[in-house]
Design a protein around this motif. Structure first.
Motif, PDB file in Angstrom:
ATOM      1  N   SER A 212      -6.823  -9.367  -1.863  1.00 58.73           N
ATOM      2  CA  SER A 212      -6.430  -8.295  -1.193  1.00 58.73           C
ATOM      3  C   SER A 212      -7.221  -7.051  -1.918  1.00 58.73           C
ATOM      4  CB  SER A 212      -4.970  -7.961  -1.604  1.00 58.73           C
ATOM      5  OG  SER A 212      -4.412  -6.596  -1.155  1.00 58.73           O
ATOM      6  N   SER A 216      -9.874  -4.238   0.328  1.00 57.13           N
ATOM      7  CA  SER A 216      -9.329  -2.960   0.081  1.00 57.13           C
ATOM      8  C   SER A 216     -10.770  -2.240  -0.222  1.00 57.13           C
ATOM      9  CB  SER A 216      -8.277  -2.685  -1.017  1.00 57.13           C
ATOM     10  OG  SER A 216      -7.120  -2.945  -0.568  1.00 57.13           O
ATOM     11  N   ASP A 239      -7.256  -3.536   6.392  1.00 61.65           N
ATOM     12  CA  ASP A 239      -5.982  -2.637   5.887  1.00 61.65           C
ATOM     13  C   ASP A 239      -5.066  -3.491   5.941  1.00 61.65           C
ATOM     14  OD1 ASP A 239      -4.428  -0.583   4.493  1.00 61.65           O
ATOM     15  OD2 ASP A 239      -3.512  -0.443   6.675  1.00 61.65           O
ATOM     16  N   ARG A 240      -4.772  -4.321   7.254  1.00 62.02           N
ATOM     17  CA  ARG A 240      -3.828  -5.128   7.723  1.00 62.02           C
ATOM     18  C   ARG A 240      -3.670  -6.231   6.881  1.00 62.02           C
ATOM     19  NH1 ARG A 240      -4.555  -4.871  12.521  1.00 62.02           N
ATOM     20  NH2 ARG A 240      -5.408  -6.840  12.675  1.00 62.02           N
ATOM     21  N   TYR A 243      -2.869  -5.613   3.016  1.00 59.87           N
ATOM     22  CA  TYR A 243      -1.421  -5.521   2.926  1.00 59.87           C
ATOM     23  C   TYR A 243      -0.735  -6.700   2.972  1.00 59.87           C
ATOM     24  CZ  TYR A 243       3.365  -4.341   4.275  1.00 59.87           C
ATOM     25  OH  TYR A 243       4.721  -3.995   4.356  1.00 59.87           O
ATOM     26  N   LYS A 244      -1.073  -7.851   4.023  1.00 60.71           N
ATOM     27  CA  LYS A 244      -0.327  -9.011   4.108  1.00 60.71           C
ATOM     28  C   LYS A 244      -0.661  -9.888   2.845  1.00 60.71           C
ATOM     29  CE  LYS A 244      -0.467  -9.454   8.861  1.00 60.71           C
ATOM     30  NZ  LYS A 244      -0.857 -10.306  10.263  1.00 60.71           N
ATOM     31  N   TYR A 291       1.515   0.604  -4.588  1.00 58.87           N
ATOM     32  CA  TYR A 291       0.665   0.406  -3.333  1.00 58.87           C
ATOM     33  C   TYR A 291       1.569   0.127  -2.333  1.00 58.87           C
ATOM     34  CZ  TYR A 291      -1.912  -2.517   0.117  1.00 58.87           C
ATOM     35  OH  TYR A 291      -2.385  -2.882   1.278  1.00 58.87           O
ATOM     36  N   LEU A 292       2.708  -0.643  -2.307  1.00 59.20           N
ATOM     37  CA  LEU A 292       3.308  -1.097  -1.406  1.00 59.20           C
ATOM     38  C   LEU A 292       4.165   0.254  -0.637  1.00 59.20           C
ATOM     39  CD1 LEU A 292       5.167  -4.411  -2.324  1.00 59.20           C
ATOM     40  CD2 LEU A 292       3.274  -3.991  -0.561  1.00 59.20           C
ATOM     41  N   ARG A 295       1.393   2.343   0.864  1.00 62.15           N
ATOM     42  CA  ARG A 295       1.244   1.874   2.222  1.00 62.15           C
ATOM     43  C   ARG A 295       2.084   2.100   3.454  1.00 62.15           C
ATOM     44  NH1 ARG A 295       0.662  -0.569   6.250  1.00 62.15           N
ATOM     45  NH2 ARG A 295      -1.065  -2.028   7.009  1.00 62.15           N
ATOM     46  N   ARG A 301      -3.141   5.669   3.934  1.00 63.63           N
ATOM     47  CA  ARG A 301      -3.682   4.496   3.980  1.00 63.63           C
ATOM     48  C   ARG A 301      -4.871   4.332   2.855  1.00 63.63           C
ATOM     49  NH1 ARG A 301      -2.275   1.245   8.523  1.00 63.63           N
ATOM     50  NH2 ARG A 301      -0.070   1.559   8.684  1.00 63.63           N
ATOM     51  N   ASN A 308      -4.514  -0.010  -4.629  1.00 70.25           N
ATOM     52  CA  ASN A 308      -4.946  -1.716  -4.355  1.00 70.25           C
ATOM     53  C   ASN A 308      -6.059  -2.014  -5.206  1.00 70.25           C
ATOM     54  OD1 ASN A 308      -4.266  -4.340  -3.849  1.00 70.25           O
ATOM     55  ND2 ASN A 308      -5.223  -4.149  -1.703  1.00 70.25           N
TER      56      ASN A 308
END
Length: 335
Positions: A212, A216, A239-240, A243-244, A291-292, A295, A301, A308
């Motif tokens: 991750s 980032s 970014d997606r 995040y996952k 971060y979460l 986000r 973002r 991150n």
């Protein structure tokens, strides 16, 4: 066969484990280099296509081409087959895509050798093979590669594995040289079933979160220099996927910290003592929680990506500096 400390050590399996470790590093390095070549080929192809399009546009302007679209010409007959209308030419995949597809299995082969190294290390020492810095780095690197293969499994994302493999190769090189420890029993404090639970969960979560962090960093590069980073996927995609990875790694990190606290209570008589390792692990957990939160906030973002990356830095600091520089109850580097 070494019998120090009354433990069984198979030196033959230990040497074989080291050989598989070296093979994994070499395969990862080769794959990383070839993925970078594929990215360079992709950039060159886009540059050539862009230049050709500009040249064609200048020719049309010079010839006074009308902006009104013309009717499509009648389909041409295929001279080789009378009466058969020739269709559009079959488009072949770009060379960069073909190279990426050929290199991708090399990463799987490297991961297979890597896992074999870890398993053989365990059989050689008759214990869980993550009892010192060399072994912990090996397990974390394997988790990072596996996480990268899952997160970047789409064909268009595969060349991004080069950026995931870069820190992996560096960590494994450092682990296999400066931090290398021969197969041997662990210190008495680590002879617990919590070694298998706590350390493995922390290592797997760290590997996933490292993926991750790399994504980032690429996201921020894409935001800062969009034209120079045209070979990268879109900012939204980077970014997606980042995040996952955090969504998976963050709860595992929390579980690892909880398991460590339970182990600390059984070993040292307290759940938490603000040992340097515990403190930095808690800081990492707080950073990823931030971060979460960022986000999920509209317009944050880019700020979330920076947070991150900060989490990425704390993981590396906790992995190397705390174990090697700072003295504490978790100083089991094995050096």
């Amino acid at each position: 066969m070494n019998t120090d400390m009354g433990a069984y050590v198979n030196e033959t399996l230990g040497r074989l484990s080291d050989e598989f470790y070296t093979a994994a590093v070499i395969l990862y390095a080769v794959a990383m280099a070839l993925f970078l070549v594929a990215l360079a080929m992709q950039v060159k192809a886009k540059t050539v296509v862009g230049a050709a399009a500009q040249e064609q546009a200048r020719e049309l302007v010079a010839a006074g081409a009308s902006s009104t679209p013309e009717a499509d010409p009648a389909p041409a007959l295929d001279a080789r087959t009378p009466g058969k209308i020739s269709g559009p030419p079959v488009r072949r995949r770009p060379r960069s895509a073909r190279l990426s597809a050929a290199v991708y299995p090399v990463v799987f082969l490297g991961l297979a050798a890597h896992i074999a190294s870890i398993v053989l290390r365990g059989y050689a020492t008759d214990r869980m093979p993550w009892g010192n810095m060399y072994e912990f780095i090996s397990l974390t690197s394997a988790a990072c590669v596996a996480g990268g293969l899952v997160a970047l499994r789409k064909t268009s994302y595969r060349p991004m594995m080069s950026f995931v493999l870069l820190p992996v190769v560096l960590m494994m090189y450092i682990g296999g040289t400066a931090l290398y420890t021969q197969a041997a029993p662990v210190v008495p404090a680590l002879k617990s079933y919590w070694l298998a639970i706590h350390v493995s969960v922390i290592s797997i979560s760290s590997g996933i979160l490292l993926v991750s962090g790399v994504l980032s960093v690429l996201f921020l590069i894409k935001q800062r220099w969009p034209e120079k980073s045209s070979m990268l996927p879109s900012s939204e995609s980077l970014d997606r996927v980042a995040y996952k990875c955090v969504v998976v790694g963050f709860p595992l990190l929390g579980l690892g910290i909880v398991f460590g606290a339970i182990w600390a209570e059984s070993s040292w008589g307290r759940y938490w003592g603000w040992d340097p390792k515990e403190t930095v692990s808690f800081i990492s957990w707080v950073v990823y929680a931030a971060y979460l939160h960022a986000r999920a906030t509209v317009g944050w973002r880019t700020a979330a990506a920076w947070i991150n990356v900060a989490g990425f830095v704390t993981l590396l600091f906790n992995l190397f500096a705390i174990n090697l520089v700072v003295s504490g109850l978790h100083s089991y580097a094995g050096l």
